[in-house]
Write a protein that holds these residues in place. Structure first.
Motif, PDB file in Angstrom:
ATOM      1  N   VAL A 217       0.817  -1.202   0.000  1.00 25.25           N
ATOM      2  CA  VAL A 217       0.000   0.000   0.000  1.00 25.25           C
ATOM      3  C   VAL A 217       0.854   1.257   0.000  1.00 25.25           C
ATOM      4  N   HIS A 218       1.877   1.319   0.814  1.00 24.86           N
ATOM      5  CA  HIS A 218       2.614   2.566   1.021  1.00 24.86           C
ATOM      6  C   HIS A 218       3.260   3.053  -0.263  1.00 24.86           C
ATOM      7  N   GLU A 219       3.881   2.162  -1.032  1.00 29.80           N
ATOM      8  CA  GLU A 219       4.550   2.569  -2.274  1.00 29.80           C
ATOM      9  C   GLU A 219       3.661   2.391  -3.496  1.00 29.80           C
ATOM     10  N   GLY A 220       2.495   1.748  -3.351  1.00 34.13           N
ATOM     11  CA  GLY A 220       1.655   1.461  -4.500  1.00 34.13           C
ATOM     12  C   GLY A 220       2.312   0.478  -5.446  1.00 34.13           C
ATOM     13  N   THR A 221       2.982  -0.534  -4.889  1.00 35.79           N
ATOM     14  CA  THR A 221       3.741  -1.496  -5.679  1.00 35.79           C
ATOM     15  C   THR A 221       2.910  -2.740  -5.935  1.00 35.79           C
ATOM     16  N   CYS A 222       2.933  -3.197  -7.183  1.00 35.55           N
ATOM     17  CA  CYS A 222       2.180  -4.375  -7.611  1.00 35.55           C
ATOM     18  C   CYS A 222       3.168  -5.473  -7.969  1.00 35.55           C
ATOM     19  N   LEU A 223       3.046  -6.645  -7.340  1.00 32.95           N
ATOM     20  CA  LEU A 223       3.964  -7.755  -7.563  1.00 32.95           C
ATOM     21  C   LEU A 223       3.172  -8.942  -8.101  1.00 32.95           C
ATOM     22  N   LEU A 224       3.298  -9.201  -9.418  1.00 35.33           N
ATOM     23  CA  LEU A 224       2.568 -10.290 -10.060  1.00 35.33           C
ATOM     24  C   LEU A 224       3.317 -11.603  -9.864  1.00 35.33           C
ATOM     25  N   SER A 225       2.544 -12.709  -9.794  1.00 33.63           N
ATOM     26  CA  SER A 225       3.162 -13.998  -9.507  1.00 33.63           C
ATOM     27  C   SER A 225       2.397 -15.122 -10.193  1.00 33.63           C
ATOM     28  N   THR A 226       3.124 -16.184 -10.538  1.00 37.46           N
ATOM     29  CA  THR A 226       2.508 -17.403 -11.053  1.00 37.46           C
ATOM     30  C   THR A 226       2.121 -18.353  -9.927  1.00 37.46           C
ATOM     31  N   LYS A 227       2.468 -18.021  -8.708  1.00 38.32           N
ATOM     32  CA  LYS A 227       2.222 -18.889  -7.562  1.00 38.32           C
ATOM     33  C   LYS A 227       1.080 -18.342  -6.708  1.00 38.32           C
ATOM     34  N   THR A 228       0.465 -19.247  -5.977  1.00 39.92           N
ATOM     35  CA  THR A 228      -0.536 -18.888  -4.966  1.00 39.92           C
ATOM     36  C   THR A 228      -0.087 -19.433  -3.619  1.00 39.92           C
ATOM     37  N   GLY A 229      -0.869 -19.178  -2.590  1.00 40.93           N
ATOM     38  CA  GLY A 229      -0.495 -19.652  -1.262  1.00 40.93           C
ATOM     39  C   GLY A 229      -0.369 -21.158  -1.188  1.00 40.93           C
ATOM     40  N   SER A 230      -1.249 -21.887  -1.871  1.00 42.29           N
ATOM     41  CA  SER A 230      -1.187 -23.346  -1.830  1.00 42.29           C
ATOM     42  C   SER A 230       0.026 -23.884  -2.570  1.00 42.29           C
ATOM     43  N   ASP A 231       0.559 -23.113  -3.538  1.00 37.00           N
ATOM     44  CA  ASP A 231       1.737 -23.562  -4.285  1.00 37.00           C
ATOM     45  C   ASP A 231       3.013 -23.454  -3.466  1.00 37.00           C
ATOM     46  N   VAL A 232       3.071 -22.558  -2.505  1.00 32.55           N
ATOM     47  CA  VAL A 232       4.300 -22.313  -1.743  1.00 32.55           C
ATOM     48  C   VAL A 232       4.162 -22.739  -0.288  1.00 32.55           C
ATOM     49  N   GLY A 233       3.131 -23.527   0.008  1.00 38.64           N
ATOM     50  CA  GLY A 233       2.972 -24.021   1.370  1.00 38.64           C
ATOM     51  C   GLY A 233       2.263 -23.068   2.306  1.00 38.64           C
ATOM     52  N   GLY A 234       1.581 -22.081   1.777  1.00 35.83           N
ATOM     53  CA  GLY A 234       0.831 -21.154   2.615  1.00 35.83           C
ATOM     54  C   GLY A 234       1.338 -19.732   2.496  1.00 35.83           C
ATOM     55  N   LEU A 235       0.463 -18.788   2.827  1.00 37.11           N
ATOM     56  CA  LEU A 235       0.825 -17.379   2.776  1.00 37.11           C
ATOM     57  C   LEU A 235       1.659 -16.984   3.985  1.00 37.11           C
ATOM     58  N   ILE A 236       2.465 -15.948   3.788  1.00 38.49           N
ATOM     59  CA  ILE A 236       3.278 -15.412   4.886  1.00 38.49           C
ATOM     60  C   ILE A 236       2.544 -14.221   5.473  1.00 38.49           C
ATOM     61  N   LEU A 237       2.178 -14.314   6.760  1.00 35.11           N
ATOM     62  CA  LEU A 237       1.465 -13.226   7.419  1.00 35.11           C
ATOM     63  C   LEU A 237       2.419 -12.070   7.667  1.00 35.11           C
ATOM     64  N   GLN A 238       1.914 -10.845   7.471  1.00 34.91           N
ATOM     65  CA  GLN A 238       2.742  -9.652   7.559  1.00 34.91           C
ATOM     66  C   GLN A 238       2.464  -8.818   8.810  1.00 34.91           C
ATOM     67  N   GLY A 239       1.755  -9.397   9.779  1.00 34.98           N
ATOM     68  CA  GLY A 239       1.439  -8.632  10.984  1.00 34.98           C
ATOM     69  C   GLY A 239       0.551  -7.451  10.652  1.00 34.98           C
ATOM     70  N   THR A 240       0.975  -6.250  11.055  1.00 34.42           N
ATOM     71  CA  THR A 240       0.219  -5.034  10.722  1.00 34.42           C
ATOM     72  C   THR A 240       0.803  -4.313   9.511  1.00 34.42           C
ATOM     73  N   SER A 241       1.821  -4.909   8.891  1.00 36.98           N
ATOM     74  CA  SER A 241       2.396  -4.316   7.688  1.00 36.98           C
ATOM     75  C   SER A 241       1.374  -4.400   6.560  1.00 36.98           C
ATOM     76  N   GLN A 242       1.170  -3.292   5.877  1.00 35.80           N
ATOM     77  CA  GLN A 242       0.070  -3.198   4.918  1.00 35.80           C
ATOM     78  C   GLN A 242       0.495  -3.706   3.542  1.00 35.80           C
ATOM     79  N   VAL A 243       0.640  -5.029   3.484  1.00 32.03           N
ATOM     80  CA  VAL A 243       0.878  -5.764   2.246  1.00 32.03           C
ATOM     81  C   VAL A 243      -0.250  -6.784   2.124  1.00 32.03           C
ATOM     82  N   HIS A 244      -0.961  -6.770   1.002  1.00 31.90           N
ATOM     83  CA  HIS A 244      -2.153  -7.598   0.848  1.00 31.90           C
ATOM     84  C   HIS A 244      -1.987  -8.526  -0.347  1.00 31.90           C
ATOM     85  N   HIS A 245      -2.526  -9.727  -0.199  1.00 27.40           N
ATOM     86  CA  HIS A 245      -2.424 -10.751  -1.238  1.00 27.40           C
ATOM     87  C   HIS A 245      -3.786 -10.950  -1.910  1.00 27.40           C
ATOM     88  N   PHE A 246      -3.780 -11.120  -3.239  1.00 26.47           N
ATOM     89  CA  PHE A 246      -4.998 -11.348  -4.014  1.00 26.47           C
ATOM     90  C   PHE A 246      -4.758 -12.536  -4.946  1.00 26.47           C
TER      91      PHE A 246
END
Length: 751
Positions: A290-319
């Motif tokens: 959110v802070h930098e407005g950065t978009c990171l595209l990926s061929t992987k999902t959470g199930s492909d890498v063994g689960g998502l990494i929680l970011q605490g209160t850091s404002q990074v969101h996964h779609f």
């Protein structure tokens, strides 16, 4: 999971079923808790299990023709890490996974489960019948996640970002409207219905039930404020447009380290669109900072890498992209997209899917493939044994091979068909389509439209398009350009311009050229053939042109006669424009010269073939020559024309006489009624107010006797206490006024 199956025996086996039927049977199973199923693609059998591959005690083994599926109830909930909803829960379940907790919430029958709090480390599941809209809001809690049941009301259009509010920026008005004393659902509804500005987010404070609406999102103000200033329980919601609704959101999570492309300075919606339109690789998810407005595209999902990494209160969101589910459909919008079932994952076996695309008449369909990857069993991609994609366009079948990027139709209606076998599988296809104007074509209908490709946007460079309009013999063509916007040329003649329109009736005839800009231009042909040519260079492009044409019939069209083509095929339709006749005529011998005189041939009487059009349901249906009755008769055309004129003159005279008699009767009746009514009236007729009536009496030398009778009439009238409403035909003194009309005068009414 392709080519895998459960190692245990199934609880139930079904035969001759598809994957969709097998999945429905697993969900609707009541005799046991169905958690997964295997599908044998060769035998088309379905095996239901009461366990899944997610259980530690269970395992899957390799199977050549079998795929393993498991239920995914977790997708029915919105995940919000490090938050809880309440401490007052309805039920607790120990040592379960998130999927099992989601299943228990969905299948709960003793109360309506609206969500649950889940302790990540302990695996404890806390079910609740509350939601943020009917509770006291969310509470920050480390190592505990809140799963909210997806809403079906106004809140389904918003993404819950949990505790926090928009940051204030000096000199900027962040909030554009504030409403106090409304519920959370009402706040979402107000934001959707706001018209004075574009509401894209809102902060809701549970303490005083206040709604703060804004046209900004968190990315516009460098994130959210999560400090508990003034101890206010505030939650932030952002609007999900059509692009973001194609993804599963997981706030404060990421698949860091598995990104294939980075885009800086975009909104979440723009990031979602870039993922959908990516052509270099199959984008399945993206992370958004959110802070930098950065978009990171990926061929992987959470199930492909063994689960998502929680970011605490850091404002990074996964779609994560939602899978396409439709196997066919009918699309009538002028633009859209669809994909093979289960995209962006591999498609299923034994598919036969058909998508029909229909756009407005006179337009074409332009298809762009982001990806087209099919499984082939031979070197030929369109072999009958391989998976293949067909496009049917005007009875022409086009088989598309892998990695084709574009397809342009010849008509306004096409069918896209996907066939798959029981052997291999592949990602499939994802396409986007839009309507466009054809670069040239042949027209023979009495009405048509045309425009430069891309209209009303800029036309492409290096265009060379020709439209051929052919009318029946003796029929002229009226061409109208609604607008022309081509590259300007100041110091050179129009015919040698870089971008130009040429209108010609014959190759040897002198042409008419258009260049530059015109708001309106018309052209009336002298022949029944017209050519329109449009050419552009490879430099400057404008919006182009938009035009339409109509057929103009000569004197013969007054009799509703239209030449009929000799070589009309059985499937060809002949549309009529402003023609009410049920007959179409065709002359026995058509002269070679199209400028022949129709009247000379018709006046002498000639053999005319005619077709009884009443045999057809409508004028626009295809003409089948086998169903038509072809007859030959002698038609003296000048006699028919004289007889018609004589009949029309007689009918017009009779109609005029009837109207004259009718108006005379009405006039005499109204005059008689008015005189009889005035004779029974004892006072004068007043058409004005009191001041005007005195002048009226003075000018007409009214005597005192009339004044006396008027005063007597007023004394005998009902008082104001006896009336119920004031009739507008009475003045302030309740004196009755007679209107000069033949309608009945209302009696004395209560005022």
């Amino acid at each position: 999971m392709p080519k895998l199956r459960m190692s245990t025996l199934p609880m139930k086996t079904l035969h001759n079923t598809s994957v969709e039927t097998c999945a429905r049977s697993c969900v609707q199973e009541s005799s046991f808790d169905c958690q997964s199923f295997d599908v044998n693609n060769k035998l088309q059998s379905c095996r239901l299990h009461n366990h899944s591959s997610a259980d530690d005690r269970m395992s899957v083994i390799v199977s050549k023709n079998t795929d393993h599926y498991r239920t995914y109830f977790e997708r029915l909930f919105n995940h919000l890490p490090n938050h809880i909803l309440t401490f007052d829960h309805k039920r607790q379940i120990f040592n379960v996974s998130v999927e099992q907790c989601s299943r228990r919430c969905v299948l709960e029958v003793t109360f309506r489960c609206q969500g649950f709090d889940y302790e990540v480390k302990l695996g404890n599941c806390w079910l609740t019948d509350l939601s943020p809209s009917n509770s006291h809001g969310l509470i920050p809690q480390v190592n505990t996640d809140y799963y909210e049941r997806q809403s079906t009301g106004p809140l389904e259009y918003f993404l819950n970002f949990g505790f926090g509010n928009l940051q204030q920026i000096e000199g900027e008005q962040i909030y554009h409207k504030r409403v106090i004393g409304v519920s959370l659902v009402a706040c979402a509804h107000l934001c959707l219905a706001e018209s004075s500005f574009k509401c894209t987010s809102f902060d809701y404070i549970y303490d005083d039930k206040s709604c703060y609406m804004s046209m900004y999102i968190a990315a516009n103000v460098y994130g959210l404020v999560t400090s508990r200033a003034d101890d206010k329980n505030v939650v932030h919601y952002e609007f999900k447009d059509s692009y973001l609704r194609r993804f599963y959101p997981s706030p404060y999570s990421a698949v860091l380290g598995h990104n294939d492309k980075i885009v800086v300075g975009v909104t979440p919606s723009a990031c979602a669109r870039k993922c959908l339109e990516e052509t270099d690789f199959i984008c399945r998810s993206f992370d958004y900072q959110v802070h930098e407005g950065t978009c990171l595209l990926s061929t992987k999902t959470g199930s492909d890498v063994g689960g998502l990494i929680l970011q605490g209160t850091s404002q990074v969101h996964h779609f994560e992209m939602k899978p396409h589910l439709d196997c066919g459909g009918h699309l009538e919008t002028e633009s859209g997209d669809f994909a093979s079932p289960n995209w962006p994952r591999n498609y299923e076996h034994n598919l036969n899917c058909s998508w029909v695309i229909t756009v407005p008449k006179f337009k074409i369909i332009r298809i762009s493939f982001t990806h087209l990857i099919l499984s082939t069993e031979s070197t030929e991609s369109c072999n009958q044994t391989s998976d293949r994609l067909l496009i049917v366009d005007e009875d022409r079948k086009n088989c598309l091979g892998n990695n084709i990027r574009e397809f342009v139709s010849q008509s306004n209606n096409i069918t896209v068909i996907l066939f798959t076998n029981e052997f291999g599988d592949a990602p499939g296809f994802h396409l986007q389509y839009k309507t466009d104007w054809a670069c040239g074509g042949h027209y023979s209908t009495p009405y048509g439209e045309m425009a430069s490709p891309g209209w009303p946007s800029e036309y492409p460079p290096s265009q060379n398009c020709t439209w051929d309009i052919k009318a029946p013999p003796g029929v002229r063509i009226f061409l109208t350009f609604v607008k022309v916007d081509l590259e300007e040329h100041i110091k050179r003649p129009c015919h040698s311009s870089y971008d130009v329109i040429e209108i010609s009736e014959d190759v040897a005839n002198t042409s008419t050229f258009l260049c530059g800009r015109y708001n309106h231009f018309t052209y009336n042909s002298s022949r029944s053939r017209l050519y329109i040519k449009f050419s552009s260079d490879n430099r400057v492009e404008k919006s182009g042109f938009h035009a339409y044409y109509t057929f103009v019939y000569d004197d013969k069209s007054k009799l509703h006669l239209t030449p009929f083509k000799e070589n009309l095929t059985s499937t060809e339709s002949y549309d009529l424009f402003n023609i009410t006749s049920l007959l179409e005529f065709q002359e026995t011998i058509e002269p070679e010269n199209e400028n022949y005189s129709n009247n000379e041939n018709l006046e002498s009487g000639t053999n005319i073939h005619y077709i009884d059009y009443r045999l057809q349901p409508t004028a626009g249906t295809p003409i089948d020559r086998s169903n038509l009755t072809l007859q030959t008769e002698r038609f003296p055309m000048f006699k028919i024309e004289n007889e018609l004129r004589f009949v029309i003159a007689i009918l017009a005279t009779c109609f005029s006489l009837v109207l004259t008699v009718l108006f005379g009767v009405i006039f005499i009746t109204c005059r008689h009624y008015r005189r009889s009514h005035l004779k029974g009236h004892q006072g004068p007729v007043y058409l004005f107010n009191d001041d005007d009536s005195s002048l009226y009496e003075k000018d007409n030398t009214m005597n005192g006797e009339t004044e006396k009778r008027r005063d007597t009439d007023i004394e005998n009238q009902a008082s104001l206490a006896d009336v119920s409403f004031i009739n507008p035909t009475y003045d302030g003194s309740s004196r009755q006024l007679l209107l000069p009309s033949c309608t009945s005068i209302p009696s004395a009414v209560n005022s």
